[in-house]
Write a protein that holds these residues in place. Structure first.
Motif, short mmCIF file in Angstrom:
data_model
loop_
_atom_site.label_atom_id
_atom_site.label_comp_id
_atom_site.label_asym_id
_atom_site.label_seq_id
_atom_site.Cartn_x
_atom_site.Cartn_y
_atom_site.Cartn_z
N ASP A 44 49.58 39.00 37.81
CA ASP A 44 48.25 38.59 38.24
C ASP A 44 47.35 38.19 37.07
O ASP A 44 46.44 37.39 37.24
N THR A 80 41.45 43.61 35.34
CA THR A 80 42.90 43.66 35.48
C THR A 80 43.56 44.07 34.17
O THR A 80 44.52 44.84 34.15
N SER A 89 36.34 41.18 36.90
CA SER A 89 36.88 39.90 36.45
C SER A 89 38.30 40.15 35.95
O SER A 89 38.89 41.20 36.20
N ARG A 90 38.81 39.17 35.26
CA ARG A 90 40.16 39.30 34.71
C ARG A 90 40.24 40.46 33.71
O ARG A 90 41.30 41.07 33.52
N ARG A 122 48.27 34.68 36.53
CA ARG A 122 47.68 33.87 37.60
C ARG A 122 46.15 33.85 37.54
O ARG A 122 45.52 33.25 38.38
N ASP A 123 45.59 34.53 36.53
CA ASP A 123 44.14 34.55 36.29
C ASP A 123 43.38 35.16 37.47
O ASP A 123 42.36 34.63 37.92
N ARG A 124 43.87 36.30 37.95
CA ARG A 124 43.23 36.97 39.09
C ARG A 124 42.51 38.23 38.63
O ARG A 124 42.97 38.95 37.75
N ALA A 125 41.40 38.48 39.27
CA ALA A 125 40.67 39.73 39.03
C ALA A 125 41.42 40.87 39.72
O ALA A 125 42.35 40.64 40.49
N GLN A 161 42.69 43.44 42.21
CA GLN A 161 42.83 43.38 43.66
C GLN A 161 43.08 44.77 44.23
O GLN A 161 43.38 45.71 43.49
#
Length: 121
Positions: A23, A95, A91-92, A26-29, A31
């Protein structure tokens, strides 16, 4: 300390790390799935804390008890602290904080195994 619990902790932390790295790529915060994985790691760390303290009280090995218990307690605290910091930083970076937490848990697991004395569980 039991070898199956040690192995389970490493596997769960490793799987959580893989999920977090994917993730991050994939540049996701952070989840919900990340927090669920962290909760599983935390549950395992709490079980290990109890099992480890009981094993320490029953062993005749020459183990630094204070060091061993401090590693167990630290391993139980890290996921909780990381979750709070990650929730504060939605934000990222959040993560990344979770990834650092599971990597730290895995590193402390390796150190716990050394302090305990390896495969003589």
């Amino acid at each position: 300390m039991t070898s199956w619990l040690y192995g389970a902790a490493l596997v769960v932390a490793g799987l959580a790390a893989v999920l977090l790295v994917v993730d991050l790529i994939r540049d996701r915060a952070a989840q919900d799935s990340h927090y669920i994985a962290l909760a599983v790691v935390e549950l395992l760390m709490l079980v290990q804390l109890v099992v480890g303290v009981v094993a320490l009280s029953r062993t005749s090995r020459d183990i630094e008890g204070a060091v061993f218990v401090s590693y167990l307690v630290t391993n139980a605290i890290i996921p909780v602290v990381a979750a709070f910091f990650s929730l504060a930083e939605r934000s990222r970076v959040g993560t990344t904080i979770l990834l650092l937490a599971v990597v730290t848990v895995a590193g402390l697991e390796l150190r716990l195994w050394d302090v305990w004395g390896g495969p003589h569980a």
